[in-house]
Design a protein around this motif. Structure first.
Motif, PDB file in Angstrom:
ATOM      1  N   ASP A  84      51.629  37.280  37.483  1.00 28.38           N
ATOM      2  CA  ASP A  84      50.185  36.522  38.008  1.00 28.38           C
ATOM      3  C   ASP A  84      49.143  37.357  38.276  1.00 28.38           C
ATOM      4  N   SER A  85      48.007  36.917  38.176  1.00 26.87           N
ATOM      5  CA  SER A  85      47.027  37.798  38.844  1.00 26.87           C
ATOM      6  C   SER A  85      46.906  38.243  40.030  1.00 26.87           C
ATOM      7  N   ARG A  98      41.884  37.908  34.680  1.00 31.93           N
ATOM      8  CA  ARG A  98      43.408  38.309  35.221  1.00 31.93           C
ATOM      9  C   ARG A  98      43.086  39.628  35.409  1.00 31.93           C
TER      10      ARG A  98
END
Length: 452
Positions: A84-85, A98
């Motif tokens: 995930d970012s 991101r």
């Protein structure tokens, strides 16, 4: 027609043949500082930016729905894992940006989501690859835009792969907002077709890079298998308690027998874990590399190795004049799996078996070129592996090593505990590794058009 030749050399020689000043560096993921502060200069990593854009019925979504991102560092033989970012400013996150900090290396990247309804639903696995170089402080991978339709149960259905676009100017503004400067244009590429090689113009190289060794987690399996009968037995005794002491007494022998059986099986699994700690050491890595080189020699019908005392870069430079292509093979990863020859819900009287799996990384270079023409990983993965009986086909989760190309010869020798852990056990490991690579190499070379 003359056959290919084999060169056994170091990664320094590979660097000379490929026109590089230094051999490729393995990469790894490191934490990312939130945007708003300058990236840490001593982390040895690169800030990577990507914009993930989604439309629902043609209207831009505030946040991408039902899409997840997965990444694997090929240099470290990583399995695909969700990423995930790292924290971004709300305005940038709302635009779909991101950000990650990644060490230099080769990466495979997958965007997963739902493509269509059904039982099970159709899954979208949009696959890409990219390279992170150490020379740039930041890298823009552009943007991926998905045209999707809203769905009540799945949130969004994205039937088609993304449209890739360049976002370098916008990525430069994102970097400037974090106090950084200097961003390079990266490339999100889909897997190209394998190049076709002429045997007489191709030099085969068996590399000396260490492999990533892993084993099935027998200790975790033992713990998991103990929990179920204990919980079931306890629930059964609690349920029978209202029926009186006689019901409990009658049920105790069966409960005790089931518990003893599971305890004995758990002890066997723990013994297997201890055995693998003894035999699956650096020797297995050395045997695998030697087996790969020997299989290449047999395929080539000859060998070409450096004279005693000759510098490897000089040998590689001389070979570069004689050949148009270099096919460099490295043992990427080795694993000892636990294989179950029957259905996962039926007991196997022979117990769980050891079986081996291996992956070889193949990189094709035009001599004196900096970038490879092809970079693929080929693997032999046995069937009936414990823990893979119910792989989630109806969920947007890519298989761990789905970036590997499976060879059709899924050779798997099921070995018992005594075969590998008794007297002469490592000799059997060595023989099985040699047989494994003898079966892999001919098919791998045939994928490039090199046949004996």
């Amino acid at each position: 027609m003359p056959g290919p030749r084999v060169l056994l050399a170091s990664m320094a020689a590979l660097a000379v043949l490929a026109g590089c000043a230094t051999p490729p560096r393995p990469g790894t993921a490191v934490p990312f500082e939130p945007v708003g502060a300058a990236p840490a200069a001593d982390a040895g990593s690169v800030l990577v930016l990507l914009r993930l854009h989604q439309t629902l019925h043609g209207v831009a979504a505030a946040q991408p729905k039902a899409l997840s991102t997965w990444i694997a560092n090929v240099d470290r033989a990583e399995a695909l894992h969700r990423i995930d970012s790292d924290p971004l400013a709300p305005a940038l996150a709302a635009q779909g940006w991101r950000a990650w900090r990644l060490a230099p290396g080769a990466y495979h990247f997958v965007v997963a989501g739902y493509a269509g309804q059904g039982v099970p639903p159709r899954i979208l696995l949009d696959r890409y690859r990219f390279q992170v170089n150490a020379s740039a402080p930041a890298l823009s991978l552009g943007s991926l835009s998905y045209a999707c339709e809203p769905a009540w149960w799945f949130e969004a259905l994205c039937p088609e792969a993304a449209t890739v676009a360049d976002e370098l100017p916008a990525a430069g503004l994102v970097l400037a907002a974090s106090g950084g400067h200097g961003i390079a244009r990266g490339s999100l590429a889909r897997s190209p077709p394998l190049p076709r090689l002429a045997a007489s113009e191709t030099l085969l190289m068996a590399g000396d890079a260490p492999a990533v060794r892993s084993v099935h987690d027998f200790l975790a399996q033992a713990r998991a298998e103990r929990v179920v009968p204990v919980a079931v037995g306890a629930q059964m005794l609690v349920a029978l308690a209202p029926l009186g002491p006689l019901a409990v007494v009658v049920a105790l022998p069966a409960t005790a027998f089931a518990g003893a059986t599971v305890a004995i099986h758990g002890k066997h699994l723990e013994d297997k874990a201890q055995c693998l700690q003894r035999i699956w050491d650096q020797r297995a890595d050395t045997v695998a590399r030697d087996s790969l080189a020997a299989a290449l020699r047999r395929m080539a019908g000859g060998s070409e190795s450096a004279p005693a005392g000759a510098p490897q870069p000089l040998v590689a430079a001389e070979a570069a004049v004689r050949y148009r292509h270099l096919l460099a093979l490295d043992v990427q990863r080795l694993a000892v799996a636990s294989c179950h020859p029957s259905q996962p819900w039926l007991p196997d009287p022979r117990g769980k078996r050891f079986c081996l799996e291996a992956a070889v990384r193949a990189r094709v270079y035009a001599t004196l070129a900096r970038e490879p023409l092809g970079d693929e990983v080929f693997a032999v993965v046995p069937e009936h592996r414990v823990g893979y009986e119910f792989e989630p086909s109806g969920w947007p989760i890519p298989p761990a090593y789905s970036y590997e190309t499976l060879l059709s010869n899924r050779r798997a020798v099921g070995r018992s505990y005594d075969d590998y852990c008794g007297a002469g056990g490592f000799e059997r490991v060595e023989a099985d590794l040699r047989a494994l690579f003898d079966a892999m190499v001919p098919e791998l070379l045939a994928r490039y058009g090199i046949v004996r």
